[in-house]
Design an enzyme around this catalytic site. Structure first.
Site, short mmCIF file in Angstrom:
data_model
loop_
_atom_site.label_atom_id
_atom_site.label_comp_id
_atom_site.label_asym_id
_atom_site.label_seq_id
_atom_site.Cartn_x
_atom_site.Cartn_y
_atom_site.Cartn_z
N ASP A 30 17.44 8.12 -14.18
CA ASP A 30 16.43 7.81 -15.20
C ASP A 30 15.35 6.87 -14.68
OD1 ASP A 30 15.33 8.07 -17.73
OD2 ASP A 30 16.38 6.31 -18.50
N SER A 75 18.89 17.08 -19.33
CA SER A 75 19.82 17.11 -20.46
C SER A 75 19.46 18.23 -21.44
CB SER A 75 19.79 15.76 -21.19
OG SER A 75 18.60 15.63 -21.94
N GLU A 77 18.72 17.72 -24.29
CA GLU A 77 17.64 17.16 -25.11
C GLU A 77 16.28 17.17 -24.38
OE1 GLU A 77 20.69 15.59 -24.76
OE2 GLU A 77 21.36 16.33 -26.70
N ASN A 78 16.32 17.32 -23.05
CA ASN A 78 15.06 17.20 -22.30
C ASN A 78 14.10 18.38 -22.52
OD1 ASN A 78 16.66 15.47 -19.51
ND2 ASN A 78 15.44 14.61 -21.17
N ARG A 81 10.53 17.89 -24.09
CA ARG A 81 9.35 17.39 -23.36
C ARG A 81 8.28 18.47 -23.25
NH1 ARG A 81 11.65 13.15 -18.99
NH2 ARG A 81 13.16 12.18 -20.40
N ARG A 198 23.47 3.59 -14.40
CA ARG A 198 22.23 4.04 -15.04
C ARG A 198 21.08 3.14 -14.61
NH1 ARG A 198 20.73 6.67 -20.80
NH2 ARG A 198 18.56 7.05 -20.26
N LEU A 205 24.38 6.13 -22.95
CA LEU A 205 24.88 7.28 -22.21
C LEU A 205 23.97 8.50 -22.33
CD1 LEU A 205 28.75 7.36 -22.76
CD2 LEU A 205 27.52 7.08 -20.61
N SER A 206 23.16 8.54 -23.38
CA SER A 206 22.27 9.69 -23.60
C SER A 206 23.02 11.02 -23.45
CB SER A 206 21.05 9.64 -22.67
OG SER A 206 20.30 8.47 -22.91
C1 IPE Z 1 18.84 10.99 -19.72
O1 IPE Z 1 17.59 10.39 -19.65
C2 IPE Z 1 18.80 12.37 -19.14
C3 IPE Z 1 18.56 12.44 -17.71
C4 IPE Z 1 18.32 11.43 -16.90
C5 IPE Z 1 18.59 13.75 -17.17
P1 IPE Z 1 16.56 10.48 -20.85
O2 IPE Z 1 15.35 9.74 -20.40
O3 IPE Z 1 16.38 11.87 -21.28
O4 IPE Z 1 17.33 9.69 -22.00
P2 IPE Z 1 16.78 8.86 -23.22
O5 IPE Z 1 15.74 9.69 -23.90
O6 IPE Z 1 16.22 7.59 -22.68
O7 IPE Z 1 18.00 8.61 -24.07
C1 IPE Z 2 14.65 10.99 -15.81
O1 IPE Z 2 13.46 10.29 -15.84
C2 IPE Z 2 14.47 12.45 -15.45
C3 IPE Z 2 14.71 13.36 -16.57
C4 IPE Z 2 15.13 13.02 -17.75
C5 IPE Z 2 14.49 14.77 -16.32
P1 IPE Z 2 12.59 10.24 -17.14
O2 IPE Z 2 11.62 11.38 -17.09
O3 IPE Z 2 13.41 10.15 -18.36
O4 IPE Z 2 11.80 8.89 -16.92
P2 IPE Z 2 11.46 7.80 -18.02
O5 IPE Z 2 12.73 7.38 -18.63
O6 IPE Z 2 10.52 8.46 -18.99
O7 IPE Z 2 10.80 6.71 -17.24
MG MG Z 3 14.20 8.59 -19.37
#
Ligand code: IPE
Ligand code: IPE
Ligand code: MG
Length: 252
Positions: A30, A75, A77-78, A81, A198, A205-206
């Site tokens: 992250d 994830s 949830e991603n 984006r 993390r 834990l997301s």
């Molecule tokens: C968790 O990070 C998922 C990955 C690193 C793949 P996120 O950035 O998606 O989690 P949140 O939104 O902070 O909970």
């Molecule tokens: C983790 O980094 C990568 C993924 C979740 C794919 P982020 O993209 O969540 O980075 P931040 O948390 O927005 O800085």
């Molecule tokens: Mg993130």
């Protein structure tokens, strides 16, 4: 006792005992987006930098003799984006896997994938299949990459598979044990991580490895993933080695 890396401060916090490494480390990758934004770059530049960090850390884990590394790359949830960010992450994954297919034999790092891979595009799934096939011939550190992974989805998926085995008469509900249920998870056959790291400053834990982290030690650091170094990994392992793991018992 083999000691590795001493912090410049001279304290013992960064000293790692290589004879007492955890078998399995899990990392939530992250902080990529913030790393880029702080540099006035698009978030996607952070994902590129994060992919390089992953390569460095995975190879280093093999060097120190870690048996299992599991990383959270994307994830369930991603998908929320922007389309641009999601497609860049998928393109980076393809690039990474294409390079891995060339190098994993030499590097002796085994790759496997955890998550619901069905929604991924065919090209990515083909690359994943190739990586799996090469990995079968290798013996080195087993690196699980979690893509379209969610801890709750994993447990529901496992429960559905178990229910199906009951329906067809292979299993009986009253015979289910914790170890038996683990065999239905994506992580079947892999011991639970002792240490979860993390980076990125968040302390949650997301939806990562909800079952497997029941007794993991957590290490949170504000360092953003693209800035994560071997030294930071040492600090995390050293912190783990100072924890008193009781598993509900009492200290002898
Ligand atoms: C968790 O990070 C998922 C990955 C690193 C793949 P996120 O950035 O998606 O989690 P949140 O939104 O902070 O909970
Ligand atoms: C983790 O980094 C990568 C993924 C979740 C794919 P982020 O993209 O969540 O980075 P931040 O948390 O927005 O800085
Ligand atoms: Mg993130």
């Amino acid at each position: 006792m083999k000691l590795l890396f001493k912090r410049k401060s001279g304290g013992s916090a960064g000293q790692v005992d290589l004879d007492r490494l955890p078998r399995h480390i899990a990392i939530i990758l992250d902080g990529n987006g913030r790393w880029a934004q702080r540099r006035g770059l698009p978030r996607t530049a952070g994902h590129k930098a994060g992919a390089e960090t992953f390569r460095t850390i995975a190879t280093y884990c093999r060097d120190i003799g870690l048996e299992y590394l599991t990383v959270y790359a994307f994830s369930t949830e991603n998908w929320k984006r922007s389309r641009d960010e999601v497609s860049t992450i998928m393109a980076l994954l393809k690039k990474y896997l294409l390079e891995a297919i060339e190098t994993m034999e030499r590097d002796n790092v085994r790759l496997r994938f955890m998550g619901d891979l069905a929604p991924l595009d065919q090209e990515l799934r083909d690359l994943i299949a190739q990586c799996n096939a090469i990995s079968e011939r290798l013996t080195g550190c087993l690196c699980s990459i979690c893509i379209n992974y969610g801890g709750r989805a994993e447990i529901v998926h496992a429960a559905a598979r178990f229910a199906e085995d009951c329906r067809i008469g292979l299993m009986r509900p009253e015979e289910l044990t914790e170890a038996g249920f683990e065999a239905y998870l994506y992580s079947a056959g892999i011991p639970s991580p002792e240490l979860l790291i993390r980076p990125g400053g968040e302390q949650r834990l997301s939806n990562f490895l909800l079952w497997q982290c029941a007794y993991a030690e957590f290490y949170f650091t504000p360092v953003l993933w693209p800035d994560f170094t071997k030294e930071e990994l040492h600090r995390a392992i050293a912190a783990y080695q100072h924890r008193d793991r009781r598993f509900g018992g009492v200290k002898k």
